[in-house]
Design a protein around this motif. Sequence first.
Motif, PDB file in Angstrom:
ATOM      1  N   TYR A 153       0.826  -1.210   0.000  1.00  0.00           N
ATOM      2  CA  TYR A 153       0.000   0.000   0.000  1.00  0.00           C
ATOM      3  C   TYR A 153       0.863   1.264   0.000  1.00  0.00           C
ATOM      4  N   ALA A 154       1.955   1.236   0.793  1.00  0.00           N
ATOM      5  CA  ALA A 154       2.782   2.442   0.941  1.00  0.00           C
ATOM      6  C   ALA A 154       4.253   2.058   1.001  1.00  0.00           C
ATOM      7  N   TYR A 155       5.093   2.984   0.542  1.00  0.00           N
ATOM      8  CA  TYR A 155       6.545   2.777   0.654  1.00  0.00           C
ATOM      9  C   TYR A 155       7.122   3.992   1.349  1.00  0.00           C
ATOM     10  N   ASN A 156       7.890   3.748   2.407  1.00  0.00           N
ATOM     11  CA  ASN A 156       8.526   4.856   3.125  1.00  0.00           C
ATOM     12  C   ASN A 156       9.953   5.055   2.631  1.00  0.00           C
ATOM     13  N   HIS A 157      10.254   6.283   2.276  1.00  0.00           N
ATOM     14  CA  HIS A 157      11.618   6.645   1.876  1.00  0.00           C
ATOM     15  C   HIS A 157      11.779   8.123   2.223  1.00  0.00           C
ATOM     16  N   ASN A 158      12.328   8.393   3.398  1.00  0.00           N
ATOM     17  CA  ASN A 158      12.431   9.776   3.862  1.00  0.00           C
ATOM     18  C   ASN A 158      13.528  10.538   3.131  1.00  0.00           C
ATOM     19  N   LEU A 159      13.301  11.837   2.937  1.00  0.00           N
ATOM     20  CA  LEU A 159      14.356  12.692   2.377  1.00  0.00           C
ATOM     21  C   LEU A 159      15.422  12.951   3.432  1.00  0.00           C
ATOM     22  N   ASP A 160      15.069  12.798   4.701  1.00  0.00           N
ATOM     23  CA  ASP A 160      15.926  13.062   5.865  1.00  0.00           C
ATOM     24  C   ASP A 160      16.129  14.548   6.112  1.00  0.00           C
ATOM     25  N   THR A 161      16.699  15.266   5.121  1.00  0.00           N
ATOM     26  CA  THR A 161      16.987  16.688   5.318  1.00  0.00           C
ATOM     27  C   THR A 161      16.972  17.376   3.952  1.00  0.00           C
ATOM     28  N   SER A 162      17.449  18.610   3.913  1.00  0.00           N
ATOM     29  CA  SER A 162      17.432  19.349   2.643  1.00  0.00           C
ATOM     30  C   SER A 162      18.494  18.808   1.684  1.00  0.00           C
ATOM     31  N   GLU A 163      18.317  19.127   0.424  1.00  0.00           N
ATOM     32  CA  GLU A 163      19.302  18.722  -0.577  1.00  0.00           C
ATOM     33  C   GLU A 163      20.670  19.327  -0.251  1.00  0.00           C
ATOM     34  N   ASP A 164      20.694  20.570   0.218  1.00  0.00           N
ATOM     35  CA  ASP A 164      21.964  21.259   0.517  1.00  0.00           C
ATOM     36  C   ASP A 164      22.698  20.644   1.700  1.00  0.00           C
ATOM     37  N   TYR A 165      21.938  20.172   2.696  1.00  0.00           N
ATOM     38  CA  TYR A 165      22.568  19.663   3.919  1.00  0.00           C
ATOM     39  C   TYR A 165      22.808  18.157   3.859  1.00  0.00           C
ATOM     40  N   TYR A 166      22.242  17.519   2.846  1.00  0.00           N
ATOM     41  CA  TYR A 166      22.243  16.055   2.768  1.00  0.00           C
ATOM     42  C   TYR A 166      23.651  15.452   2.892  1.00  0.00           C
ATOM     43  N   ASP A 167      24.603  16.027   2.168  1.00  0.00           N
ATOM     44  CA  ASP A 167      25.976  15.473   2.164  1.00  0.00           C
ATOM     45  C   ASP A 167      26.656  15.559   3.531  1.00  0.00           C
ATOM     46  N   GLU A 168      26.153  16.436   4.401  1.00  0.00           N
ATOM     47  CA  GLU A 168      26.726  16.549   5.754  1.00  0.00           C
ATOM     48  C   GLU A 168      26.332  15.349   6.613  1.00  0.00           C
ATOM     49  N   ILE A 169      25.251  14.677   6.220  1.00  0.00           N
ATOM     50  CA  ILE A 169      24.673  13.620   7.051  1.00  0.00           C
ATOM     51  C   ILE A 169      24.983  12.236   6.485  1.00  0.00           C
ATOM     52  N   ARG A 178      17.352   9.402  -3.461  1.00  0.00           N
ATOM     53  CA  ARG A 178      16.092   9.414  -2.707  1.00  0.00           C
ATOM     54  C   ARG A 178      14.928   9.741  -3.638  1.00  0.00           C
ATOM     55  N   ILE A 179      15.116  10.805  -4.406  1.00  0.00           N
ATOM     56  CA  ILE A 179      14.042  11.274  -5.300  1.00  0.00           C
ATOM     57  C   ILE A 179      13.715  10.195  -6.341  1.00  0.00           C
ATOM     58  N   ASN A 180      14.752   9.543  -6.883  1.00  0.00           N
ATOM     59  CA  ASN A 180      14.528   8.495  -7.902  1.00  0.00           C
ATOM     60  C   ASN A 180      13.679   7.359  -7.352  1.00  0.00           C
ATOM     61  N   THR A 181      13.995   6.925  -6.119  1.00  0.00           N
ATOM     62  CA  THR A 181      13.208   5.840  -5.517  1.00  0.00           C
ATOM     63  C   THR A 181      11.757   6.262  -5.336  1.00  0.00           C
ATOM     64  N   ILE A 182      11.543   7.479  -4.847  1.00  0.00           N
ATOM     65  CA  ILE A 182      10.167   7.982  -4.663  1.00  0.00           C
ATOM     66  C   ILE A 182       9.433   7.994  -6.004  1.00  0.00           C
ATOM     67  N   ASN A 183      10.133   8.404  -7.061  1.00  0.00           N
ATOM     68  CA  ASN A 183       9.509   8.417  -8.393  1.00  0.00           C
ATOM     69  C   ASN A 183       9.135   7.019  -8.865  1.00  0.00           C
ATOM     70  N   HIS A 184       9.993   6.037  -8.585  1.00  0.00           N
ATOM     71  CA  HIS A 184       9.701   4.641  -8.962  1.00  0.00           C
ATOM     72  C   HIS A 184       8.456   4.137  -8.219  1.00  0.00           C
ATOM     73  N   VAL A 185       8.380   4.476  -6.934  1.00  0.00           N
ATOM     74  CA  VAL A 185       7.243   4.063  -6.098  1.00  0.00           C
ATOM     75  C   VAL A 185       5.953   4.676  -6.645  1.00  0.00           C
ATOM     76  N   ARG A 186       6.019   5.966  -6.938  1.00  0.00           N
ATOM     77  CA  ARG A 186       4.844   6.691  -7.440  1.00  0.00           C
ATOM     78  C   ARG A 186       4.369   6.110  -8.771  1.00  0.00           C
ATOM     79  N   LYS A 187       5.340   5.819  -9.643  1.00  0.00           N
ATOM     80  CA  LYS A 187       5.033   5.291 -10.971  1.00  0.00           C
ATOM     81  C   LYS A 187       4.368   3.914 -10.887  1.00  0.00           C
ATOM     82  N   ALA A 188       4.763   3.144  -9.870  1.00  0.00           N
ATOM     83  CA  ALA A 188       4.211   1.788  -9.705  1.00  0.00           C
ATOM     84  C   ALA A 188       2.798   1.818  -9.109  1.00  0.00           C
ATOM     85  N   GLY A 189       2.345   2.997  -8.695  1.00  0.00           N
ATOM     86  CA  GLY A 189       0.988   3.095  -8.137  1.00  0.00           C
ATOM     87  C   GLY A 189       0.915   2.784  -6.652  1.00  0.00           C
ATOM     88  N   ILE A 190       2.060   2.913  -5.966  1.00  0.00           N
ATOM     89  CA  ILE A 190       2.104   2.718  -4.511  1.00  0.00           C
ATOM     90  C   ILE A 190       2.058   4.105  -3.870  1.00  0.00           C
TER      91      ILE A 190
END
Length: 332
Positions: A153-169, A178-190
Amino acid sequence: MNTENTLRHDWSKEELLAIYNKPLLNLIYEAATIHRNWHKADEIQISTLLSVKTGGCPEDCSYCGQAARYHTDIKVQALLPTETVLAHAQKAKDNGSSRFCMAAAWREVRDNKDFDRIIDMVKGVNNLGLEVCCTLGMLTESQAIRLQEAGLYAYNHNLDTSEDYYDEIISTRKFDNRINTINHVRKAGITVCSGGIIGLGETNEDRISMLRTLANMEKHPESVPINALARVKGTPLEDNPKVDIWEMVRMIATARIAMPASMVRLSAGRIEMTEVEQAWCFMAGANSIFTGERETLLVTPNPGVSEDMQMLQNLGLKPMVNHKETATCSSH
């Protein structure tokens, strides 16, 4: 209830920052008003999260006790037997959960026997009449389709933080992954479950940037978890200060205003909040919690089911009725 065409997908950073920085009680009042326009204000969705494969992850997410490179007290646990997972799911349902989430500490899904077993778990939980959610790391399009066909029904994939701060974490993957996985999930109808964590050392601008990425997606995530950093001993962020409750409330309220139709989940960090603090989060627009016995995403302590049910009773709230129970569930 409002309709889809009143949702906005063109928020500017300045607009969202202005909302976040409003006088606190005005902000809460605005968010509470929007919440009541879109949702039943006395209902909270109860989700149970089970770690089906724990620890030993090759990623280096600074907040996570499951990364193999950090020395934490989290014990590595291979993928649980399907029967064990289904027994947990049944117990969760008996305790009032309408969604059951399975988390595996993987960098990405691989097409192997473990994934086949996850598919069996998804089918089994779906057959119990629960909304079934997974968080398994990065996914390809074909893997997302397999999960959808199994009844996910749902797929969890958090962005965690902003794109700018992401590399710090995190250095072992990119924000775009992250965005690519979310797009794959959306495309599959989940349906998409995606939010972030505050308390990582980010600025308010980073927090708003993360919310803006979510709020300006073509379709808002159906579920937006707002997590306060659970400080795990042995991780690089173990000494970060505890997140201030009013910052949490501001994040929830801003998410509610920007994404009125979404479920806003009060997620990690709840163990450190008093009942009064959690009540402010619900007032500001949170309408979902994770419950269970020590079963949260980072395998950190979580309030118990009976405590949560007592809290909901005290606040005049009730568990959301599972829509899968009331509708005839299409068989997969």
